[in-house]
Design a protein around this motif. Structure first.
Motif, PDB file in Angstrom:
ATOM      1  N   GLY A  12     -36.860  -3.434 -12.542  1.00  0.00           N
ATOM      2  CA  GLY A  12     -35.824  -3.684 -11.540  1.00  0.00           C
ATOM      3  C   GLY A  12     -36.402  -3.931 -10.161  1.00  0.00           C
ATOM      4  O   GLY A  12     -37.622  -3.882  -9.966  1.00  0.00           O
ATOM      5  N   PRO A  13     -35.534  -4.191  -9.183  1.00  0.00           N
ATOM      6  CA  PRO A  13     -36.009  -4.537  -7.847  1.00  0.00           C
ATOM      7  C   PRO A  13     -36.283  -3.320  -6.951  1.00  0.00           C
ATOM      8  O   PRO A  13     -36.697  -3.493  -5.809  1.00  0.00           O
ATOM      9  CB  PRO A  13     -34.840  -5.356  -7.276  1.00  0.00           C
ATOM     10  CG  PRO A  13     -33.626  -4.798  -7.945  1.00  0.00           C
ATOM     11  CD  PRO A  13     -34.074  -4.345  -9.308  1.00  0.00           C
ATOM     12  N   THR A  14     -36.070  -2.118  -7.447  1.00  0.00           N
ATOM     13  CA  THR A  14     -36.148  -0.953  -6.559  1.00  0.00           C
ATOM     14  C   THR A  14     -37.479  -0.214  -6.665  1.00  0.00           C
ATOM     15  O   THR A  14     -38.289  -0.496  -7.546  1.00  0.00           O
ATOM     16  CB  THR A  14     -34.975   0.004  -6.841  1.00  0.00           C
ATOM     17  OG1 THR A  14     -35.002   0.357  -8.222  1.00  0.00           O
ATOM     18  CG2 THR A  14     -33.655  -0.664  -6.510  1.00  0.00           C
ATOM     19  N   LYS A  15     -37.682   0.723  -5.727  1.00  0.00           N
ATOM     20  CA  LYS A  15     -39.007   1.347  -5.577  1.00  0.00           C
ATOM     21  C   LYS A  15     -39.442   2.191  -6.771  1.00  0.00           C
ATOM     22  O   LYS A  15     -40.620   2.454  -6.946  1.00  0.00           O
ATOM     23  CB  LYS A  15     -39.016   2.211  -4.311  1.00  0.00           C
ATOM     24  CG  LYS A  15     -38.941   1.365  -3.063  1.00  0.00           C
ATOM     25  CD  LYS A  15     -38.884   2.178  -1.795  1.00  0.00           C
ATOM     26  CE  LYS A  15     -38.549   1.215  -0.655  1.00  0.00           C
ATOM     27  NZ  LYS A  15     -38.393   1.862   0.633  1.00  0.00           N
ATOM     28  N   ASP A  16     -38.448   2.659  -7.569  1.00  0.00           N
ATOM     29  CA  ASP A  16     -38.842   3.462  -8.733  1.00  0.00           C
ATOM     30  C   ASP A  16     -39.263   2.589  -9.912  1.00  0.00           C
ATOM     31  O   ASP A  16     -39.667   3.096 -10.940  1.00  0.00           O
ATOM     32  CB  ASP A  16     -37.706   4.424  -9.134  1.00  0.00           C
ATOM     33  CG  ASP A  16     -36.420   3.691  -9.468  1.00  0.00           C
ATOM     34  OD1 ASP A  16     -36.190   2.600  -8.917  1.00  0.00           O
ATOM     35  OD2 ASP A  16     -35.622   4.214 -10.271  1.00  0.00           O
ATOM     36  N   ASP A  17     -39.179   1.278  -9.756  1.00  0.00           N
ATOM     37  CA  ASP A  17     -39.571   0.362 -10.837  1.00  0.00           C
ATOM     38  C   ASP A  17     -41.008  -0.086 -10.622  1.00  0.00           C
ATOM     39  O   ASP A  17     -41.284  -0.915  -9.752  1.00  0.00           O
ATOM     40  CB  ASP A  17     -38.641  -0.855 -10.854  1.00  0.00           C
ATOM     41  CG  ASP A  17     -37.237  -0.484 -11.292  1.00  0.00           C
ATOM     42  OD1 ASP A  17     -37.111   0.146 -12.357  1.00  0.00           O
ATOM     43  OD2 ASP A  17     -36.288  -0.798 -10.570  1.00  0.00           O
ATOM     44  N   GLY A  28     -30.722 -12.263 -16.737  1.00  0.00           N
ATOM     45  CA  GLY A  28     -31.013 -11.385 -15.615  1.00  0.00           C
ATOM     46  C   GLY A  28     -32.115 -11.925 -14.729  1.00  0.00           C
ATOM     47  O   GLY A  28     -32.720 -12.961 -15.021  1.00  0.00           O
ATOM     48  N   THR A  29     -32.387 -11.186 -13.631  1.00  0.00           N
ATOM     49  CA  THR A  29     -33.352 -11.674 -12.650  1.00  0.00           C
ATOM     50  C   THR A  29     -34.793 -11.270 -12.957  1.00  0.00           C
ATOM     51  O   THR A  29     -35.723 -11.887 -12.446  1.00  0.00           O
ATOM     52  CB  THR A  29     -32.999 -11.150 -11.241  1.00  0.00           C
ATOM     53  OG1 THR A  29     -32.961  -9.715 -11.283  1.00  0.00           O
ATOM     54  CG2 THR A  29     -31.649 -11.670 -10.782  1.00  0.00           C
ATOM     55  N   ALA A  30     -34.984 -10.217 -13.756  1.00  0.00           N
ATOM     56  CA  ALA A  30     -36.348  -9.742 -14.006  1.00  0.00           C
ATOM     57  C   ALA A  30     -37.011 -10.563 -15.096  1.00  0.00           C
ATOM     58  O   ALA A  30     -36.531 -10.593 -16.225  1.00  0.00           O
ATOM     59  CB  ALA A  30     -36.315  -8.267 -14.414  1.00  0.00           C
ATOM     60  N   PRO A  31     -38.137 -11.246 -14.805  1.00  0.00           N
ATOM     61  CA  PRO A  31     -38.805 -12.039 -15.841  1.00  0.00           C
ATOM     62  C   PRO A  31     -39.518 -11.144 -16.845  1.00  0.00           C
ATOM     63  O   PRO A  31     -40.022 -10.084 -16.484  1.00  0.00           O
ATOM     64  CB  PRO A  31     -39.830 -12.851 -15.047  1.00  0.00           C
ATOM     65  CG  PRO A  31     -40.113 -12.024 -13.834  1.00  0.00           C
ATOM     66  CD  PRO A  31     -38.834 -11.301 -13.512  1.00  0.00           C
ATOM     67  N   MET A  64     -21.725  -2.723  -4.806  1.00  0.00           N
ATOM     68  CA  MET A  64     -22.904  -3.217  -4.102  1.00  0.00           C
ATOM     69  C   MET A  64     -24.034  -3.351  -5.122  1.00  0.00           C
ATOM     70  O   MET A  64     -24.277  -2.437  -5.896  1.00  0.00           O
ATOM     71  CB  MET A  64     -23.304  -2.234  -2.986  1.00  0.00           C
ATOM     72  CG  MET A  64     -24.253  -2.840  -1.942  1.00  0.00           C
ATOM     73  SD  MET A  64     -24.773  -1.620  -0.702  1.00  0.00           S
ATOM     74  CE  MET A  64     -23.337  -1.509   0.350  1.00  0.00           C
ATOM     75  N   GLY A  65     -24.713  -4.500  -5.124  1.00  0.00           N
ATOM     76  CA  GLY A  65     -25.794  -4.725  -6.088  1.00  0.00           C
ATOM     77  C   GLY A  65     -26.955  -3.766  -5.856  1.00  0.00           C
ATOM     78  O   GLY A  65     -27.106  -3.186  -4.782  1.00  0.00           O
ATOM     79  N   GLU A  66     -27.804  -3.651  -6.891  1.00  0.00           N
ATOM     80  CA  GLU A  66     -28.931  -2.723  -6.836  1.00  0.00           C
ATOM     81  C   GLU A  66     -29.871  -3.034  -5.672  1.00  0.00           C
ATOM     82  O   GLU A  66     -30.304  -2.146  -4.944  1.00  0.00           O
ATOM     83  CB  GLU A  66     -29.679  -2.800  -8.177  1.00  0.00           C
ATOM     84  CG  GLU A  66     -30.740  -1.738  -8.374  1.00  0.00           C
ATOM     85  CD  GLU A  66     -31.505  -1.938  -9.687  1.00  0.00           C
ATOM     86  OE1 GLU A  66     -31.266  -2.948 -10.386  1.00  0.00           O
ATOM     87  OE2 GLU A  66     -32.351  -1.087  -9.991  1.00  0.00           O
ATOM     88  N   SER A  67     -30.174  -4.304  -5.453  1.00  0.00           N
ATOM     89  CA  SER A  67     -31.158  -4.649  -4.428  1.00  0.00           C
ATOM     90  C   SER A  67     -30.585  -4.457  -3.023  1.00  0.00           C
ATOM     91  O   SER A  67     -31.277  -3.973  -2.117  1.00  0.00           O
ATOM     92  CB  SER A  67     -31.654  -6.086  -4.616  1.00  0.00           C
ATOM     93  OG  SER A  67     -30.594  -6.964  -4.883  1.00  0.00           O
ATOM     94  N   MET A  68     -29.321  -4.814  -2.837  1.00  0.00           N
ATOM     95  CA  MET A  68     -28.665  -4.612  -1.541  1.00  0.00           C
ATOM     96  C   MET A  68     -28.623  -3.116  -1.191  1.00  0.00           C
ATOM     97  O   MET A  68     -28.896  -2.705  -0.067  1.00  0.00           O
ATOM     98  CB  MET A  68     -27.231  -5.175  -1.645  1.00  0.00           C
ATOM     99  CG  MET A  68     -26.397  -5.027  -0.405  1.00  0.00           C
ATOM    100  SD  MET A  68     -26.972  -6.095   0.940  1.00  0.00           S
ATOM    101  CE  MET A  68     -26.049  -7.591   0.532  1.00  0.00           C
TER     102      MET A  68
END
Lengths: 419, 419
Positions: B70-75, B135-138, A190-194
């Motif tokens: 990254g896309p998560t809350k700790d980023d 990757g997705t992060a600019p 499962m991807g990080e964002s999902m």
């Protein structure tokens, strides 16, 4: 309690070497409940070192310094420490005797020391010397205000000897510290964002004492829970209860938990307990599986040996891989991995055999498989399993992932066959 | 021009991973004449990040940040950058399209993105986006006062792609920089302090524009000369003239120059040029010689393979070491090293064979030799040479020194046999 780790040396700042000392110290401190607030690398420049010491003064309980303690003119840490502590350097007779002994051991005879060697025994008069059994540069412990400054040599094995045998025992003896507990949960598929989306509500309701971190790497995401507090039992119970909730939320996405011990150490214990033996036949990993296994002291109990079969001839002549198999499926194929695993196991008369063949790149050479494709097989008396992987590139990543995956597959087989 | 490199992420501060990003960036900057003043790692903590940005503001020309995108809350790097620049986050349509494409590539179909993925396209309105192809992060470029802040993702291959393809070309295009030249001189057989003593006068009279560093490692000391200036030709002439003086002072202690190439790379070139082949039989080094050789792309041209003969049975049964030899001299002996080198050479049909046996420790197990004793033999069709070493302890040092020494002995033999 908190610490800052400072590395002194130009070779790190120009990218000539990678600083692995700080990570080693950070891990050791984490284990005894000391939080590392910051790590930094600065040059062998007196002014910059002094500015840094002043900035860190009273900011953390410990400032741990490595590097700049050699006998040559570019090593200025000791002189700068003495300046910062408004102290003078005095010769320590115990250190001097140790330096003399080391030189006698090394050269085989007692002889007069050079001035630079004699100077290795100089330490600030206010410093407590921490014994460096593996080298001539003494480590030093100095306190100012609420901060303890510890200076150690930058040579990794000297530093490790001091940290393990002197520094950590001293801190444990002299300071009361809280506990820090980490639990790393490995998820797969499962991807990080999902994943973040799925556990969002749970994450928002975590108590303040528990911190969550996402550690994504190709193909998997690890979730690390960290708890800090004074009662170890309560912390462990808190973490266990959060992990239980996570398991309900994520189900089979969770594939395991990461031990604080490395895979090769855990695997070694499991093999020793079960009196199992192992042999490896490795092509694209070029000896790195054997090297990883033998980096563990005592590995001779279960690791009998390996064949690095880089050329086709070694595969066919030493490991009896069939010429027909290679002709039909190519050198980089599941079939060859299977024959490697089975044949090395028979040849070295072991319980398990690992066989690895693949293309680490950068070029595909004469194989028909693209760069990054690796086949791994695990053979035992009961059965042989094999898998194909695409580890992408570059070369070092392919090799490292193949090593880890081989050991993981072996571990799974061992645990399965025993059940 | 100067730079500071900042890594953001708790995983480094607890020692869970080693920061290799900073070294990569430092090397790239060194090549284009930008001096790295400091490297630091801090936690995912908004307050600490802001304090650090303020401290570094106007202190160096560049502040290069990796991690926390990254896309998560700790980023929290992006949010914190926006706060520091008193800016707001706006969606960048190009980045959003790139994120959509990556997800389509990854999952094989066009599908609605999660909010966390959409948010990956948010950047501070004042930022120039640096394209992250992997990757997705600019990555982002922002200027305040005289300092440029660059923020990049912490995933090493994404960061490397941005540094190599976007960041370095942009800096080279837009800024005039001085040159930094390093020359590393390899010496052998003289301790660090003895060496320092011998070149002391020369060192004291070095011009201010040239800096000397000592890089000691087991068995050898490297001397690094660094020069900084605006005229590359003058710098090169200055360095060449200092090296000439050093050669007069040190004579045959100087064994070569490091062109940033490692021993295994140089050896590989020498073997390829001469069309020579190699096989290794390693006991105490446990595969590390093979692994070191095969870390070089193209090594299959000269390295045919190796046997990791950790157990006695592998030595006798696969490598035909005589039981009598072992009984008379023990497993750790010069005689066994010689048979290993000769027999692996015959078995794998190569020009050269390396044989290594020793006691890496920590315990002596069932051998009669003390920890640290290692025998290395090099066999060719012409002759076999063997030597005894005492590499001391601990285990990893013994192994590393045995690997380096084996390759050095082989190199000497190759150069000798050709003359």
């Amino acid at each position: 309690m908190t610490a800052t780790i400072v590395t002194i040396g130009d070779e790190i700042l120009i990218g000539q070497i990678t600083d692995t000392n700080s990570g080693y110290i950070a891990k050791a401190f984490d284990h005894i409940g000391i939080e590392v607030h910051e790590m930094l690398s600065i040059s062998d420049d007196g002014k910059h070192i002094l500015e840094t010491f002043s900035r860190l003064q009273d900011n953390t309980d410990f400032v741990i310094i490595t590097g700049g303690l050699g006998p040559t003119k570019d090593d200025i840490t000791k002189k700068t420490l003495a300046e910062y502590f408004e102290d003078e350097l005095v010769s320590d007779p115990k250190v001097l005797a140790h330096v003399e002994n080391l030189f006698e051991q090394f050269t085989g005879k007692r002889q007069p020391l050079l001035q630079t060697n004699i100077d290795q025994a100089l330490v600030p008069s206010k410093a407590e010397v921490l014994f460096n059994q593996f080298g001539t540069a003494p480590a030093m412990w100095l306190q100012k205000g609420k901060t303890v400054f510890v200076s150690m040599p930058g040579v990794p094995f000297e530093m490790k000897g001091i940290v393990d045998n002197v520094l950590i025992p001293k801190i444990v003896r002299e300071f009361k510290r809280p506990y820090i507990i980490h639990k790393t949960i490995m998820t797969y598929g499962m991807g990080e964002s999902m994943l973040a989306d799925k556990i969002s509500d749970w994450e928002d309701n975590l108590p303040d004492s528990i911190k969550l971190a996402y550690l994504p790497s190709p193909g998997r995401v690890r979730l690390r829970l960290s708890a800090r507090g004074t009662d170890k039992n309560i912390l462990e119970a808190d973490i266990a209860s959060q992990v239980e909730t996570l398991q309900q939320l994520l189900g089979s996405t969770i594939v395991g938990f990461e031990e604080s011990e490395s895979l090769e150490v855990v695997l070694g214990k499991q093999m020793t307990q079960r009196r199992l033996t192992l042999a490896v036949a490795e092509s694209c990993t070029g000896g790195k599986i054997a090297q990883t296994l033998t980096s563990v002291p005592g590995s001779s109990k279960y690791f009998k040996g390996g064949i690095v079969c880089y050329s086709k001839e070694v595969k066919t002549q030493i490991l009896s891989v069939s010429e027909l198999t290679i002709a039909e499926y190519s050198v980089v194929s599941e079939q060859v991995a299977i024959e490697l695993a089975q044949n090395v196991r028979k040849l070295l008369k072991t319980d398990y055999g690992i066989g690895v063949t693949g293309n680490a790149g950068p070029t595909t050479d004469d194989t028909d498989k693209s760069v990054g494709i690796v086949y791994i097989a695990i053979a035992s008396a009961q059965n042989t399993i094999a898998m194909e992987f695409n580890f992408g590139q570059p070369r070092e990543k392919v090799i490292d992932r193949a090593v880890v995956k081989s050991l993981e597959m072996l571990q799974k087989e061992i645990l399965k066959n025993v059940e």
